[in-house]
Design an enzyme around this catalytic site. Structure first.
Site, mmCIF file in Angstrom:
data_model
loop_
_atom_site.group_PDB
_atom_site.id
_atom_site.type_symbol
_atom_site.label_atom_id
_atom_site.label_comp_id
_atom_site.label_asym_id
_atom_site.label_seq_id
_atom_site.Cartn_x
_atom_site.Cartn_y
_atom_site.Cartn_z
ATOM 1 N N ASN A 269 91.195 58.814 34.259
ATOM 2 C CA ASN A 269 92.327 59.735 34.148
ATOM 3 C C ASN A 269 93.679 59.076 34.384
ATOM 4 O OD1 ASN A 269 90.558 62.645 35.468
ATOM 5 N ND2 ASN A 269 90.790 61.929 33.370
ATOM 6 N N ASP B 139 86.443 71.011 33.313
ATOM 7 C CA ASP B 139 87.205 70.582 32.141
ATOM 8 C C ASP B 139 87.859 71.779 31.455
ATOM 9 O OD1 ASP B 139 88.185 68.727 30.339
ATOM 10 O OD2 ASP B 139 86.424 68.826 29.045
#
Length: 252
Positions: free
Chosen positions: A78, A30
């Site tokens: 996502n 991330d």
């Protein structure tokens, strides 16, 4: 019916032999977007930087005793990102696989993909299949890439397969226990992760390996993924080795 069962002993059984470091490390990569924005660049610039970081991490695994590395590349959630970013990521995945295929094969890395491939484009799926076939005989680092992956989605798909086997008489529902479902998961040939790392300062697991990480150790670190180094991974693996892992038991 899936292939080999999960080779890692369940915490309900005998605890695994002690190790000084983790055998299986899973990483939630991330911070790519924030890394790029901090430099006045578009988010995709950060994703490209993050992809380059993967090679260093994969290459350092053997020296750390890490046999299995699982990385979270793209989640089922996502798709909610902008069309531009999603399209850019899909292009990046195709480029990464094409560019790294020979190097991964030559370095004895075996690559697997987990996740639902239904929404992925045909060219990307073809490249994924080709990379898996090309590295299938490799015995070095076992690299698993989670692409269009979500823990809840994985459990739902596994449950459907299990239910189908029950309906068709291949599985007695009375014999279903906590050892049964893992045989239907995407990760059925992998041991459960020992250590899960999330970069970027966020302290959540984001639907990643929900079933498999029940007894994993977690490390939430501030480093953004493009800045993550082999040295930091070594430090985290060393920290893992100092933890007292009892799997619910009490040492006497």
């Amino acid at each position: 019916m899936p292939g080999d069962a999960n080779p890692q002993m369940s915490p309900a059984g005998e605890a695994p032999a002690p190790r000084s470091g983790p055998r299986h490390v899973a990483i939630i990569m991330d911070g790519n977007g924030r890394w790029a924005q901090a430099r006045g660049r578009p988010r995709l610039f950060g994703h490209h930087a993050g992809a380059r970081r993967v090679r260093e991490v994969v290459e350092c695994c053997p020296s750390l005793g890490v046999e299995y590395l699982t990385i979270f590349a793209f989640s089922t959630e996502n798709w909610k990102r902008t069309q531009t970013e999603v399209a850019g990521l899909m292009s990046l995945f195709r480029r990464y696989i094409s560019k790294e295929m020979n190097a991964l094969a030559e370095k004895n890395v075996r690559v697997r993909f987990i996740g639902d491939r239904v929404r992925l484009d045909a060219k990307l799926i073809d490249l994924m299949d080709k990379l898996e076939r090309k590295t299938a005989g490799n015995s070095g680092t076992q690299l698993t890439i989670a692409l269009n992956y979500g823990g809840r989605d994985e459990v739902a798909r596994a449950t459907k397969r299990l239910a189908r086997d029950v309906a068709e008489g291949r599985l007695d529902p009375e014999n279903v226990d906590e050892e049964t479902l893992p045989r239907y998961l995407d990760t059925h040939v992998l041991p459960d992760p020992d250590l899960v790392i999330r970069t970027s300062g966020e302290a959540r697991i984001s639907n990643f390996l929900l079933w498999q990480s029940a007894y994993a150790e977690y490390e939430f670190i501030d480093t953004l993924w493009p800045d993550f180094t082999a040295e930091e991974l070594a430090r985290l693996c060393g920290s893992y080795g100092r933890r007292d892992r009892r799997f619910g038991a009490v040492k006497t």
